[in-house]
Design a protein around this motif. Structure first.
Motif, mmCIF file in Angstrom:
data_model
loop_
_atom_site.group_PDB
_atom_site.id
_atom_site.type_symbol
_atom_site.label_atom_id
_atom_site.label_comp_id
_atom_site.label_asym_id
_atom_site.label_seq_id
_atom_site.Cartn_x
_atom_site.Cartn_y
_atom_site.Cartn_z
ATOM 1 N N UNK A 41 0.821 -1.200 0.000
ATOM 2 C CA UNK A 41 0.000 0.000 0.000
ATOM 3 C C UNK A 41 0.865 1.265 0.000
ATOM 4 N N UNK A 42 1.944 1.252 0.782
ATOM 5 C CA UNK A 42 2.851 2.403 0.834
ATOM 6 C C UNK A 42 3.610 2.565 -0.483
ATOM 7 N N UNK A 43 3.976 1.462 -1.120
ATOM 8 C CA UNK A 43 4.678 1.545 -2.403
ATOM 9 C C UNK A 43 3.775 2.097 -3.492
ATOM 10 N N UNK A 44 2.516 1.652 -3.521
ATOM 11 C CA UNK A 44 1.570 2.180 -4.505
ATOM 12 C C UNK A 44 1.336 3.678 -4.287
ATOM 13 N N UNK A 45 1.302 4.091 -3.031
ATOM 14 C CA UNK A 45 1.108 5.510 -2.735
ATOM 15 C C UNK A 45 2.317 6.324 -3.163
ATOM 16 N N UNK A 46 3.517 5.810 -2.895
ATOM 17 C CA UNK A 46 4.735 6.553 -3.220
ATOM 18 C C UNK A 46 4.890 6.758 -4.721
ATOM 19 N N UNK A 47 4.305 5.891 -5.529
ATOM 20 C CA UNK A 47 4.417 6.032 -6.980
ATOM 21 C C UNK A 47 3.690 7.267 -7.499
ATOM 22 N N UNK A 48 2.594 7.652 -6.864
ATOM 23 C CA UNK A 48 1.763 8.751 -7.377
ATOM 24 C C UNK A 48 1.724 9.942 -6.441
ATOM 25 N N UNK A 49 2.384 9.861 -5.296
ATOM 26 C CA UNK A 49 2.318 10.935 -4.309
ATOM 27 C C UNK A 49 3.014 12.174 -4.841
ATOM 28 N N UNK A 50 2.397 13.328 -4.662
ATOM 29 C CA UNK A 50 2.931 14.591 -5.147
ATOM 30 C C UNK A 50 3.083 15.547 -3.970
ATOM 31 N N UNK A 51 3.886 16.585 -4.178
ATOM 32 C CA UNK A 51 4.069 17.616 -3.161
ATOM 33 C C UNK A 51 2.877 18.558 -3.242
ATOM 34 N N UNK A 52 1.875 18.335 -2.393
ATOM 35 C CA UNK A 52 0.659 19.129 -2.464
ATOM 36 C C UNK A 52 0.746 20.411 -1.666
ATOM 37 N N UNK A 53 1.925 20.761 -1.135
ATOM 38 C CA UNK A 53 2.075 22.026 -0.417
ATOM 39 C C UNK A 53 2.190 23.184 -1.400
ATOM 40 N N UNK A 54 2.760 22.913 -2.580
ATOM 41 C CA UNK A 54 2.895 23.967 -3.579
ATOM 42 C C UNK A 54 1.528 24.522 -3.968
ATOM 43 N N UNK A 173 -0.316 1.522 13.135
ATOM 44 C CA UNK A 173 0.644 1.160 12.093
ATOM 45 C C UNK A 173 0.005 1.088 10.711
ATOM 46 N N UNK A 174 -1.323 0.991 10.654
ATOM 47 C CA UNK A 174 -2.011 0.824 9.372
ATOM 48 C C UNK A 174 -2.824 2.050 8.999
ATOM 49 N N UNK A 175 -3.324 2.790 9.975
ATOM 50 C CA UNK A 175 -4.280 3.865 9.693
ATOM 51 C C UNK A 175 -3.672 4.971 8.835
ATOM 52 N N UNK A 176 -2.463 5.407 9.158
ATOM 53 C CA UNK A 176 -1.865 6.502 8.391
ATOM 54 C C UNK A 176 -1.482 6.090 6.965
ATOM 55 N N UNK A 177 -0.819 4.931 6.758
ATOM 56 C CA UNK A 177 -0.587 4.506 5.359
ATOM 57 C C UNK A 177 -1.880 4.298 4.582
ATOM 58 N N UNK A 178 -2.929 3.807 5.266
ATOM 59 C CA UNK A 178 -4.206 3.606 4.584
ATOM 60 C C UNK A 178 -4.819 4.940 4.162
ATOM 61 N N UNK A 179 -4.709 5.947 5.021
ATOM 62 C CA UNK A 179 -5.235 7.268 4.644
ATOM 63 C C UNK A 179 -4.497 7.809 3.427
ATOM 64 N N UNK A 180 -3.180 7.720 3.429
ATOM 65 C CA UNK A 180 -2.419 8.238 2.292
ATOM 66 C C UNK A 180 -2.744 7.473 1.018
ATOM 67 N N UNK A 181 -2.983 6.176 1.143
ATOM 68 C CA UNK A 181 -3.368 5.400 -0.038
ATOM 69 C C UNK A 181 -4.713 5.872 -0.571
ATOM 70 N N UNK A 182 -5.685 6.061 0.303
ATOM 71 C CA UNK A 182 -7.010 6.515 -0.138
ATOM 72 C C UNK A 182 -6.938 7.934 -0.683
ATOM 73 N N UNK A 183 -6.148 8.780 -0.052
ATOM 74 C CA UNK A 183 -6.098 10.196 -0.418
ATOM 75 C C UNK A 183 -5.338 10.420 -1.721
ATOM 76 N N UNK A 184 -4.161 9.819 -1.853
ATOM 77 C CA UNK A 184 -3.312 10.092 -3.021
ATOM 78 C C UNK A 184 -3.534 9.099 -4.156
ATOM 79 N N UNK A 185 -3.660 7.821 -3.840
ATOM 80 C CA UNK A 185 -3.745 6.818 -4.902
ATOM 81 C C UNK A 185 -5.167 6.661 -5.426
#
Length: 410
Positions: A41-54, A173-185
């Motif tokens: 799940x973290x690897x799939x998220x890292x593939x599409x994650x962008x710097x959304x602060x800009x 250990x799962x909630x934060x990676x799961x949120x990033x997966x739902x949010x970014x991926x």
């Protein structure tokens, strides 16, 4: 275990595709392996994650459809009514965008201006989930929303509709990676907010990270004041740089540059000489047409990060329009030494060489610019070449300039 360690090693080396393949092998044998499931799940998220602060570019649909409280703001307190500095005679000659803002040294969100008219914006295709015209945020959402289907040929990795969000929210250990997966991926912001609400119940609303994510979800939904409330609450729990940057982004979106400047100065007292905060301050001053203060902060950025491309380019633009092409040429040459190699840079180099009377380099710079130019920016290069033909000493080539302008118009 050897396969899992190999997947973990691939993830640390940012070889996400290999990591996903190794995790898939583990999950085929042990479908309930939570470690492999989380790592994939973290690897799939890292593939599409962008710097959304800009800060993203605000399209014409954003600026027209969003309501503004004050239509006639005082000069210097709004991006739509920038300060006019009478003391800068040369500053008035600096070209402006469609919104009246000065052209910056680099192309970044919010500095090009809204192209077209409201009718063109309303005729743009709608998204599948909304009848609202495609804005800057919804366009990004459409792009990110296709990532899940592209990654897995047989469908999405996780069936979000079947997840018990309350169960996963209680597992740190799962909630934060799961949120990033739902949010970014998956780009399912509504379901991501549901997970945030469940997680905030578990932590009794005392976790700054979840308050920040709640504010980000509100921001995407366009609920700026609710997002501000959540981010202010996160700031009280723990003053972090990311929260300050998101709050600054909200105030810029609300057209409150003075409040954004005050917030950035407060953050600088905690994070001294932080380049990201200095960049936001310089951009805001440039947005309200206070070029001297903008250049001052760009210089401070170079003291902290001598390889900052945006600071070097913006200072070079300032020198060029201040009738100091020799100094601008030094900064553009610095960009060339840093590895920036595009048509825009050689175009600016050619102009600086011409106005600095270094005529032996003008032709070669524009030739290189034309060789690198595409259909979008080739007209700008031909336009500058036509001006050089007109301004040539001794015998201006008006006929040749006319032919070049006709070529640029095509």
């Amino acid at each position: 275990m050897d396969v899992f360690y190999s997947a973990l090693s691939e993830f640390r080396r940012r070889k996400f595709e290999d990591c996903i393949n190794h995790c898939t092998q583990i999950l085929e044998k042990s479908p309930y392996d939570q470690a492999a499931w989380t790592l994939k799940m973290k690897a799939l998220t890292a593939q599409v994650m962008v710097d959304d602060i800009e800060v993203e570019e605000e399209g014409i649909a954003d600026s027209v459809l969003n309501e503004t409280m004050a239509t006639t703001a005082r000069p210097g307190t709004s991006f739509k009514n920038p300060t006019v500095l009478q003391s800068l005679a040369l500053g008035a000659q600096r070209p402006k965008t469609n919104t009246g803002r000065p052209v910056s040294g680099v192309v970044r969100p919010g500095t090009i201006g809204s192209r077209g008219t409201l009718e063109q914006a309303l005729r743009t295709p709608r998204s599948a989930s909304s009848a609202r015209p495609a804005t800057a945020q919804s366009g990004r959402a459409i792009r990110l929303g296709t990532a899940s289907m592209l990654t897995q040929s047989e469908g999405p990795f996780i069936q979000l509709s079947r997840l018990n969000l309350a169960k996963y929210a209680s597992t740190k250990a799962v909630s934060k990676p799961l949120f990033q997966y739902i949010f970014y991926h998956e780009n399912d912001i509504l379901r991501a907010m549901d997970l945030v609400v469940e997680a905030m119940k578990v932590c009794d609303q005392k976790d700054w990270w979840w308050r920040l994510q709640h504010g980000k979800c509100y921001y995407i939904f366009g609920m700026m004041r609710d997002a501000e409330t959540e981010l202010r609450a996160a700031l009280k729990l723990l003053p972090t740089l990311e929260v300050f940057l998101w709050l600054t982004r909200i105030y810029i979106r609300l057209d409150q540059p003075v409040t954004a400047l005050d917030l950035c100065r407060t953050a600088l007292q905690i994070f001294k000489d932080e380049v990201t905060l200095l960049t936001d301050i310089a951009r805001i001053f440039e947005g309200i047409n206070n070029i001297p203060l903008s250049v001052k902060y760009y210089r401070e950025i170079l003291h902290q990060d001598a390889m900052n491309v945006e600071a070097v380019a913006c200072i070079a633009v300032h020198y060029f329009y201040s009738d100091q092409p020799e100094l601008a040429l030094r900064f553009y040459r610095r960009l060339l030494q840093m590895g920036v190699y595009n048509a825009e840079l050689f175009n600016n180099l050619g102009l600086c060489c011409f106005y600095a009377q270094q005529y032996d380099m003008v032709v070669s710079c524009f030739e290189r610019a034309l060789s690198l130019a595409e259909n979008e920016n080739a007209a700008d290069v031909w336009y500058n070449i036509s001006h050089i033909a007109i301004l040539e000493n001794g015998s201006p080539r008006h006929n040749q300039a006319r032919s070049i302008l006709e070529l640029a118009s095509k």
